[in-house]
Structure formats: structure tokens, C-alpha cells
Design an enzyme around this catalytic site. Structure first.
Site, PDB file in Angstrom:
ATOM      1  N   LYS A  76       3.474 -13.380  14.671  1.00 28.10           N
ATOM      2  CA  LYS A  76       2.972 -14.043  15.874  1.00 28.10           C
ATOM      3  C   LYS A  76       3.852 -15.258  16.231  1.00 28.10           C
ATOM      4  O   LYS A  76       4.710 -15.662  15.433  1.00 28.10           O
ATOM      5  CB  LYS A  76       1.520 -14.470  15.619  1.00 28.10           C
ATOM      6  CG  LYS A  76       0.563 -13.304  15.346  1.00 28.10           C
ATOM      7  CD  LYS A  76      -0.868 -13.823  15.212  1.00 28.10           C
ATOM      8  CE  LYS A  76      -1.839 -12.733  14.834  1.00 28.10           C
ATOM      9  NZ  LYS A  76      -3.234 -13.233  14.825  1.00 28.10           N
TER      10      LYS A  76
ATOM     11  N   TYR B 277      -5.367  -6.625  22.344  1.00 31.05           N
ATOM     12  CA  TYR B 277      -6.592  -7.222  21.800  1.00 31.05           C
ATOM     13  C   TYR B 277      -7.851  -6.784  22.572  1.00 31.05           C
ATOM     14  O   TYR B 277      -8.854  -7.492  22.554  1.00 31.05           O
ATOM     15  CB  TYR B 277      -6.475  -8.749  21.809  1.00 31.05           C
ATOM     16  CG  TYR B 277      -5.633  -9.294  20.677  1.00 31.05           C
ATOM     17  CD1 TYR B 277      -5.926  -8.988  19.346  1.00 31.05           C
ATOM     18  CD2 TYR B 277      -4.553 -10.140  20.918  1.00 31.05           C
ATOM     19  CE1 TYR B 277      -5.155  -9.489  18.297  1.00 31.05           C
ATOM     20  CE2 TYR B 277      -3.780 -10.654  19.877  1.00 31.05           C
ATOM     21  CZ  TYR B 277      -4.088 -10.323  18.570  1.00 31.05           C
ATOM     22  OH  TYR B 277      -3.339 -10.827  17.535  1.00 31.05           O
TER      23      TYR B 277
ATOM     24  N   PHE C 182     -13.344 -16.260  21.753  1.00 32.51           N
ATOM     25  CA  PHE C 182     -11.973 -16.741  21.514  1.00 32.51           C
ATOM     26  C   PHE C 182     -10.917 -15.893  22.222  1.00 32.51           C
ATOM     27  O   PHE C 182      -9.720 -16.138  22.064  1.00 32.51           O
ATOM     28  CB  PHE C 182     -11.687 -16.809  20.009  1.00 32.51           C
ATOM     29  CG  PHE C 182     -11.875 -15.501  19.263  1.00 32.51           C
ATOM     30  CD1 PHE C 182     -10.859 -14.550  19.211  1.00 32.51           C
ATOM     31  CD2 PHE C 182     -13.069 -15.228  18.610  1.00 32.51           C
ATOM     32  CE1 PHE C 182     -11.023 -13.359  18.540  1.00 32.51           C
ATOM     33  CE2 PHE C 182     -13.251 -14.025  17.929  1.00 32.51           C
ATOM     34  CZ  PHE C 182     -12.231 -13.093  17.891  1.00 32.51           C
TER      35      PHE C 182
ATOM     36  N   ARG D  54      -2.450  -4.865   5.154  1.00 32.19           N
ATOM     37  CA  ARG D  54      -3.637  -5.720   5.340  1.00 32.19           C
ATOM     38  C   ARG D  54      -3.859  -6.589   4.105  1.00 32.19           C
ATOM     39  O   ARG D  54      -4.180  -7.774   4.206  1.00 32.19           O
ATOM     40  CB  ARG D  54      -4.884  -4.865   5.595  1.00 32.19           C
ATOM     41  CG  ARG D  54      -4.883  -4.131   6.907  1.00 32.19           C
ATOM     42  CD  ARG D  54      -5.085  -5.006   8.104  1.00 32.19           C
ATOM     43  NE  ARG D  54      -6.379  -5.662   8.124  1.00 32.19           N
ATOM     44  CZ  ARG D  54      -6.814  -6.429   9.119  1.00 32.19           C
ATOM     45  NH1 ARG D  54      -6.038  -6.635  10.186  1.00 32.19           N
ATOM     46  NH2 ARG D  54      -7.979  -7.020   9.077  1.00 32.19           N
TER      47      ARG D  54
ATOM     48  N   THR E 154      -8.476 -12.850   7.499  1.00 25.15           N
ATOM     49  CA  THR E 154      -8.192 -13.346   8.855  1.00 25.15           C
ATOM     50  C   THR E 154      -8.152 -14.870   8.898  1.00 25.15           C
ATOM     51  O   THR E 154      -7.252 -15.467   9.500  1.00 25.15           O
ATOM     52  CB  THR E 154      -9.270 -12.828   9.836  1.00 25.15           C
ATOM     53  OG1 THR E 154      -9.287 -11.403   9.766  1.00 25.15           O
ATOM     54  CG2 THR E 154      -8.986 -13.268  11.260  1.00 25.15           C
TER      55      THR E 154
ATOM     56  N   ASN F 136      -2.454 -17.699  12.444  1.00 27.25           N
ATOM     57  CA  ASN F 136      -2.486 -17.069  11.116  1.00 27.25           C
ATOM     58  C   ASN F 136      -1.306 -16.124  10.899  1.00 27.25           C
ATOM     59  O   ASN F 136      -1.359 -15.199  10.092  1.00 27.25           O
ATOM     60  CB  ASN F 136      -3.839 -16.398  10.857  1.00 27.25           C
ATOM     61  CG  ASN F 136      -4.149 -15.293  11.850  1.00 27.25           C
ATOM     62  OD1 ASN F 136      -3.322 -14.978  12.708  1.00 27.25           O
ATOM     63  ND2 ASN F 136      -5.317 -14.704  11.732  1.00 27.25           N
TER      64      ASN F 136
ATOM     65  N   HIS G  88      -0.022 -10.132  12.386  1.00 28.37           N
ATOM     66  CA  HIS G  88      -1.017  -9.107  12.749  1.00 28.37           C
ATOM     67  C   HIS G  88      -0.637  -7.814  12.044  1.00 28.37           C
ATOM     68  O   HIS G  88       0.537  -7.496  11.929  1.00 28.37           O
ATOM     69  CB  HIS G  88      -1.007  -8.860  14.267  1.00 28.37           C
ATOM     70  CG  HIS G  88      -1.756  -7.612  14.640  1.00 28.37           C
ATOM     71  ND1 HIS G  88      -3.112  -7.603  14.856  1.00 28.37           N
ATOM     72  CD2 HIS G  88      -1.347  -6.315  14.762  1.00 28.37           C
ATOM     73  CE1 HIS G  88      -3.507  -6.362  15.122  1.00 28.37           C
ATOM     74  NE2 HIS G  88      -2.451  -5.562  15.068  1.00 28.37           N
TER      75      HIS G  88
ATOM     76  N   GLU H 101      -1.817   1.152  18.506  1.00 28.52           N
ATOM     77  CA  GLU H 101      -0.923  -0.007  18.648  1.00 28.52           C
ATOM     78  C   GLU H 101       0.548   0.414  18.648  1.00 28.52           C
ATOM     79  O   GLU H 101       1.348  -0.121  19.421  1.00 28.52           O
ATOM     80  CB  GLU H 101      -1.221  -1.019  17.539  1.00 28.52           C
ATOM     81  CG  GLU H 101      -2.600  -1.666  17.739  1.00 28.52           C
ATOM     82  CD  GLU H 101      -3.093  -2.485  16.552  1.00 28.52           C
ATOM     83  OE1 GLU H 101      -2.341  -2.629  15.564  1.00 28.52           O
ATOM     84  OE2 GLU H 101      -4.226  -2.978  16.618  1.00 28.52           O
TER      85      GLU H 101
HETATM   86  P1  IDP Z   1      -7.095  -9.689  12.018  1.00 30.30           P
HETATM   87  O1  IDP Z   1      -5.915 -10.281  12.767  1.00 30.30           O
HETATM   88  O2  IDP Z   1      -7.182 -10.209  10.606  1.00 30.30           O
HETATM   89  O3  IDP Z   1      -7.154  -8.190  12.137  1.00 30.30           O
HETATM   90  P2  IDP Z   1      -9.226  -9.760  14.019  1.00 30.30           P
HETATM   91  O4  IDP Z   1     -10.687  -9.876  13.688  1.00 30.30           O
HETATM   92  O5  IDP Z   1      -8.731  -8.452  14.538  1.00 30.30           O
HETATM   93  O6  IDP Z   1      -8.421 -10.233  12.732  1.00 30.30           O
HETATM   94  O7  IDP Z   1      -8.911 -10.890  15.096  1.00 30.30           O
HETATM   95  C1  IDP Z   1      -7.690 -10.902  15.778  1.00 30.30           C
HETATM   96  C2  IDP Z   1      -7.153 -12.305  15.793  1.00 30.30           C
HETATM   97  O8  IDP Z   1      -8.028 -13.106  16.557  1.00 30.30           O
HETATM   98  C3  IDP Z   1      -7.098 -12.972  14.419  1.00 30.30           C
HETATM   99  O9  IDP Z   1      -5.900 -12.706  13.732  1.00 30.30           O
HETATM  100  C4  IDP Z   1      -7.230 -14.435  14.774  1.00 30.30           C
HETATM  101  O10 IDP Z   1      -5.962 -15.010  15.096  1.00 30.30           O
HETATM  102  C5  IDP Z   1      -8.095 -14.427  16.017  1.00 30.30           C
HETATM  103  N1  IDP Z   1      -9.489 -14.724  15.665  1.00 30.30           N
HETATM  104  C6  IDP Z   1     -10.356 -13.940  14.992  1.00 30.30           C
HETATM  105  N2  IDP Z   1     -11.543 -14.540  14.860  1.00 30.30           N
HETATM  106  C7  IDP Z   1     -11.432 -15.748  15.470  1.00 30.30           C
HETATM  107  C8  IDP Z   1     -12.341 -16.840  15.690  1.00 30.30           C
HETATM  108  O11 IDP Z   1     -13.507 -16.825  15.274  1.00 30.30           O
HETATM  109  N3  IDP Z   1     -11.824 -17.918  16.370  1.00 30.30           N
HETATM  110  C9  IDP Z   1     -10.532 -17.955  16.836  1.00 30.30           C
HETATM  111  N4  IDP Z   1      -9.667 -16.943  16.655  1.00 30.30           N
HETATM  112  C10 IDP Z   1     -10.106 -15.854  15.982  1.00 30.30           C
END
Ligand code: IDP
Length: 148
Positions: free
Chosen positions: A10, A50, A58, A86, A92, A113, A116, A127
Site C-alpha cells: 500500500k 474494496y 471507514f 495472509r 488486520t 497496515n 493487502h 482481484e
Molecule cells: P485485510 O486487509 O486484513 O484483509 P479487511 O477487513 O479486508 O482487512 O479490510 C481492508 C482494509 O481496510 C484493512 O487492511 C484496513 O487497512 C482497513 N480497515 C479495516 N478495518 C478498519 C477499521 O475498523 N477502521 C479503519 N480501517 C479499517
């Protein structure tokens, strides 16, 4: 079972100069890079990528962040690649991610973070098709694959 998975460093990973470090971890583990591109993500691509989070509070922040700077998007191939990637990424929320994982070693923010990775066979297929044309994916084997 040999699988392909979609992975993206990212904008925070690019800004922090961690593209090489992140790719190296996957390569060392034994996964093959079969496609890759460096790009600035359009709003349309971000929203489609997304789409499952469209209703989440968010979502807007997520789309603005992913379009805020360039990303490095790639496809990895290997045995159980989806699950392995993963696990190597970590939870996450990086504050919950185990040390030794990418997020657990380098991140603290749930938004920033770093990485992805597709979370299922269906997501990986969707994807990969969204980010790459079939001819951008290269089918090959490395000599070292016999040892991994
Ligand atoms: P992942 O990236 O670990 O698969 P997902 O649940 O698919 O997690 O969420 C996609 C992205 O959205 C996450 O990587 C994170 O950057 C963001 N995200 C997920 N949950 C939250 C939240 O509660 N607040 C802000 N950003 C979030």
C-alpha cells in the site's frame, strides 16, 4: 495445491521504502512472483477492489488512502499461497499482529497496515482479474522450486 494470490504494498509501504523488504520476505519463503506493476490507483479501481467494504464507516478513508500515492501490486504463486501470504501479513490491526509478521514487525496503524493480500480463493480470482490482464501474468518455474 498451487494457488495464485493478489498482493499489494500500500502507499505507506512505498513511502517508507519497504517494497523490497516485503517482496523479499515472500520470495524467501518460496513464493514465485508471476506478475507485478507499480501504479497510482484510480478511484474507480479502489472502489471496485474494496467493494465489499462499501457500507463500512471507514470506506471513504480507505479509498482516499489507497489512492493517495503509488502502490506496488503483484501476484504470487505457490503451495497454499493465499493462506501463507495472509499468515505472513499478520492480523488486520497491526497492534494485534504477531511479531515476525509484516504488520507485526513494521506497522501500528489499522489504516496504514502496509500490505493487502487476498483472503480467499474467490477474492484472489476476482482481484487478480481486476488488477491484471491475462497476458500480464507469466507462467514459469524456477530451478530453485524443486528445492522448496
Ligand atoms: P485485510 O486487509 O486484513 O484483509 P479487511 O477487513 O479486508 O482487512 O479490510 C481492508 C482494509 O481496510 C484493512 O487492511 C484496513 O487497512 C482497513 N480497515 C479495516 N478495518 C478498519 C477499521 O475498523 N477502521 C479503519 N480501517 C479499517
Amino acid at each position: 495445491m498451487v494457488e495464485r494470490t493478489f498482493v499489494m504494498v500500500k502507499p505507506d509501504g512505498v513511502e517508507r521504502g519497504l517494497v523490497g523488504e516485503i517482496l523479499t520476505r515472500f520470495e524467501r519463503r518460496g513464493l514465485r512472483i508471476v506478475a507485478g506493476k507499480f501504479l497510482r490507483v484510480s478511484r474507480e479501481l479502489a472502489e471496485r477492489h474494496y467493494a465489499e467494504h462499501r457500507e463500512k464507516p471507514f470506506f471513504e478513508d480507505l479509498v482516499s488512502f489507497i489512492t493517495s500515492g503509488p502502490v506496488f501490486a503483484f501476484v504470487l504463486e505457490g503451495e497454499d499461497a493465499i493462506r501463507v501470504v495472509r499468515e505472513m501479513m499478520g492480523r488486520t490491526n497491526p497492534r494485534d499482529a504477531a511479531p515476525g509478521t509484516i504488520r507485526g514487525d513494521y506497522a501500528l496503524s489499522i489504516e496504514k497496515n502496509l500490505v493487502h493480500g487476498s483472503d480467499s480463493r474467490e477474492s484472489a480470482e476476482r482481484e487478480i482479474a481486476l488488477w491484471f490482464r491475462p497476458e500480464e501474468i507469466v507462467d514459469y518455474r524456477r530451478a530453485v522450486d524443486a528445492w522448496i
